[in-house]
Design a protein around this motif. Structure first.
Motif, short mmCIF file in Angstrom:
data_model
loop_
_atom_site.label_atom_id
_atom_site.label_comp_id
_atom_site.label_asym_id
_atom_site.label_seq_id
_atom_site.Cartn_x
_atom_site.Cartn_y
_atom_site.Cartn_z
N SER A 1 -78.64 -108.75 41.64
CA SER A 1 -78.36 -109.84 42.56
C SER A 1 -77.33 -110.83 42.02
N TYR A 2 -76.79 -110.55 40.84
CA TYR A 2 -75.89 -111.50 40.19
C TYR A 2 -74.43 -111.27 40.60
N ASP A 3 -73.78 -112.35 40.98
CA ASP A 3 -72.34 -112.38 41.20
C ASP A 3 -71.85 -113.68 40.59
N LYS A 4 -70.89 -113.61 39.68
CA LYS A 4 -70.46 -114.79 38.93
C LYS A 4 -70.00 -115.92 39.84
N GLU A 5 -69.16 -115.64 40.80
CA GLU A 5 -68.64 -116.68 41.70
C GLU A 5 -69.77 -117.32 42.50
N ASP A 6 -70.65 -116.51 43.05
CA ASP A 6 -71.78 -117.05 43.83
C ASP A 6 -72.69 -117.89 42.95
N PHE A 7 -72.95 -117.43 41.72
CA PHE A 7 -73.85 -118.18 40.84
C PHE A 7 -73.21 -119.49 40.39
N ASP A 8 -71.91 -119.49 40.15
CA ASP A 8 -71.22 -120.73 39.79
C ASP A 8 -71.30 -121.75 40.92
N ALA A 9 -71.09 -121.31 42.16
CA ALA A 9 -71.20 -122.21 43.32
C ALA A 9 -72.64 -122.71 43.48
N PHE A 10 -73.59 -121.81 43.28
CA PHE A 10 -75.01 -122.16 43.34
C PHE A 10 -75.36 -123.21 42.29
N SER A 11 -74.86 -123.03 41.07
CA SER A 11 -75.14 -123.96 39.96
C SER A 11 -74.60 -125.35 40.24
N ALA A 12 -73.54 -125.44 41.00
CA ALA A 12 -72.95 -126.73 41.32
C ALA A 12 -73.78 -127.52 42.33
N LYS A 13 -74.58 -126.83 43.15
CA LYS A 13 -75.34 -127.53 44.19
C LYS A 13 -76.84 -127.64 43.91
N VAL A 14 -77.34 -126.89 42.93
CA VAL A 14 -78.78 -126.88 42.65
C VAL A 14 -79.00 -127.28 41.20
N GLU A 15 -80.01 -128.11 40.97
CA GLU A 15 -80.35 -128.53 39.61
C GLU A 15 -81.42 -127.61 39.03
N PHE A 16 -81.23 -127.23 37.76
CA PHE A 16 -82.26 -126.46 37.07
C PHE A 16 -82.15 -126.72 35.58
N SER A 17 -83.30 -126.67 34.90
CA SER A 17 -83.35 -126.94 33.46
C SER A 17 -83.03 -125.72 32.61
N GLN A 18 -83.59 -124.58 32.98
CA GLN A 18 -83.44 -123.33 32.22
C GLN A 18 -83.00 -122.22 33.17
N SER A 19 -82.37 -121.20 32.61
CA SER A 19 -81.99 -120.03 33.41
C SER A 19 -82.24 -118.77 32.59
N CYS A 20 -82.59 -117.70 33.29
CA CYS A 20 -82.90 -116.44 32.64
C CYS A 20 -82.22 -115.31 33.40
N PHE A 21 -81.51 -114.46 32.68
CA PHE A 21 -80.86 -113.29 33.26
C PHE A 21 -81.66 -112.05 32.90
N ILE A 22 -82.03 -111.25 33.91
CA ILE A 22 -82.76 -110.01 33.69
C ILE A 22 -81.79 -108.85 33.92
N GLY A 23 -81.58 -108.04 32.88
CA GLY A 23 -80.67 -106.91 33.00
C GLY A 23 -81.07 -105.77 32.10
N SER A 24 -80.47 -104.63 32.36
CA SER A 24 -80.75 -103.47 31.51
C SER A 24 -80.09 -103.67 30.15
#
Length: 92
Positions: free
Chosen positions: A50-73
């Motif tokens: 579900s990860y897309d760099k551009e979408d996640f960067d835009a998301f990060s600009a509008k939503v506040e969060f303390s920690q983030s975790c990436f799940i990948g192979s």
């Protein structure tokens, strides 16, 4: 703790849901960053499918969060900017 899961993998969704239930955390699950509501989260968890760099960067600009975790192979390239990483497969 308020957790946002961005994921379209049913196995990952089930494992993260079980983990959140065990710890008594509030879990909000969406399929993409577009579906996430604005607000503040303690943890944002993103599955590699579900990860897309551009979408996640835009998301990060509008939503506040303390920690983030990436799940990948183990073989996938891990993007920068996440405070934690979790390799597939994993247990709750």
């Amino acid at each position: 703790m308020k957790i946002l899961l961005i994921n379209d993998n049913p196995v990952v969704g089930k494992l993260v849901t079980l983990s959140a239930q065990k710890t008594g955390d509030e879990l909000i699950s969406v399929h993409s960053t577009d579906e996430a509501t604005q607000g503040a989260y303690d943890l944002v968890v993103v599955d590699d499918t579900s990860y897309d760099k551009e979408d996640f960067d835009a998301f990060s600009a509008k939503v506040e969060f303390s920690q983030s975790c990436f799940i990948g192979s183990r073989s996938s390239e891990k993007p920068e900017g996440f405070s934690r990483e979790l390799n597939k497969p994993f247990l709750p």
